[in-house]
Design a protein around this motif. Structure first.
Motif, PDB file in Angstrom:
ATOM      1  N   UNK A  99      32.423  31.763  46.364  1.00 35.55           N
ATOM      2  CA  UNK A  99      33.604  32.607  46.525  1.00 35.55           C
ATOM      3  C   UNK A  99      33.727  33.478  45.281  1.00 35.55           C
ATOM      4  N   UNK A 100      33.927  34.770  45.470  1.00 40.48           N
ATOM      5  CA  UNK A 100      33.980  35.703  44.345  1.00 40.48           C
ATOM      6  C   UNK A 100      35.236  35.454  43.519  1.00 40.48           C
ATOM      7  N   UNK A 101      35.050  35.300  42.200  1.00 31.51           N
ATOM      8  CA  UNK A 101      36.179  35.121  41.289  1.00 31.51           C
ATOM      9  C   UNK A 101      36.376  36.341  40.378  1.00 31.51           C
ATOM     10  N   UNK A 102      35.323  37.160  40.233  1.00 28.43           N
ATOM     11  CA  UNK A 102      35.444  38.368  39.402  1.00 28.43           C
ATOM     12  C   UNK A 102      34.324  39.342  39.734  1.00 28.43           C
ATOM     13  N   UNK A 103      34.662  40.625  39.763  1.00 26.84           N
ATOM     14  CA  UNK A 103      33.680  41.707  39.857  1.00 26.84           C
ATOM     15  C   UNK A 103      34.078  42.780  38.854  1.00 26.84           C
ATOM     16  N   UNK A 104      33.099  43.551  38.409  1.00 28.31           N
ATOM     17  CA  UNK A 104      33.409  44.646  37.489  1.00 28.31           C
ATOM     18  C   UNK A 104      33.701  45.927  38.268  1.00 28.31           C
ATOM     19  N   UNK A 105      34.076  46.980  37.545  1.00 26.46           N
ATOM     20  CA  UNK A 105      34.345  48.272  38.183  1.00 26.46           C
ATOM     21  C   UNK A 105      33.082  48.842  38.822  1.00 26.46           C
TER      22      UNK A 105
END
Length: 190
Positions: A99-105
């Motif tokens: 499960x995604x917890x962080x992505x960058x711009x």
């Protein structure tokens, strides 16, 4: 004439920094005040330099954010080595259940999906009709081995455009693996 040239360069810098949708929203209100064409001089060279410098700063900011998360989650990975000589557009961090917890711009720029949309979803939401079942199975098996790997998968942008995405995935661990980080870049579009 000097002030006019400086004002035009400022407008050019401003316009070149806009997202396509933002530019399209204001382009009708931009009217040239003079039909004379001015020489570009070295502006293109500066713009290329400026763009690459901004990309480096964005990457450094992203790496620093990952290091902050590492401190929070007590990851023991050597992030200097992990990021050394890596070229990436997007960074995606998932928990152990993917499960995604962080992505960058860069993720938003590459895919068109916002950070908020991506959070708590599996990266599989980027897959579609042309995503190979064999590739998906191969990636699942590599993740299960809990070792760093790279692969290429066909993903889809928000506008449904397919693109080939190179993934470099690393397990993140404290005493055991708690998360995964994917450094991603688009290697081709269709």
């Amino acid at each position: 004439m000097k002030n006019k040239l400086a004002n035009m360069m400022c407008l050019d810098l401003f316009l070149s920094s806009q997202e396509t949708s933002d530019y399209n929203a204001i382009k009708e209100s931009i009217t040239p005040t003079d039909s004379k064409k001015l020489p570009l001089l070295s502006f293109d060279f500066y713009n290329n330099y400026f763009s690459s410098e901004m990309e480096l700063l964005d990457n450094k900011s992203d790496i620093n954010h990952v290091k902050e998360l590492a401190s929070k989650f007590d990851w023991k990975n050597n992030f200097e080595n992990l990021f050394k000589d890596q070229k990436f557009e997007a960074i995606v961090i998932t928990d152990i259940n993917q499960n995604i917890v962080w992505v960058n711009e860069g993720f938003t720029k590459m895919t068109g999906f916002t950070k908020n949309f991506a959070l708590k979803k599996s990266p599989t939401f980027l897959q579609g009709e042309e995503t190979s079942l064999e590739t998906k199975k191969r990636i699942r098996n590599k993740i299960a081995k809990n070792t760093p790997f790279s692969d290429v998968i066909i993903n889809y942008k928000k506008d449904k455009t397919p693109y080939k995405c190179e993934l470099k995935i690393f397990p993140l661990y404290s005493k055991k693996t708690t998360h995964f980080i994917a450094l991603e870049k688009s290697v081709a579009s269709f």
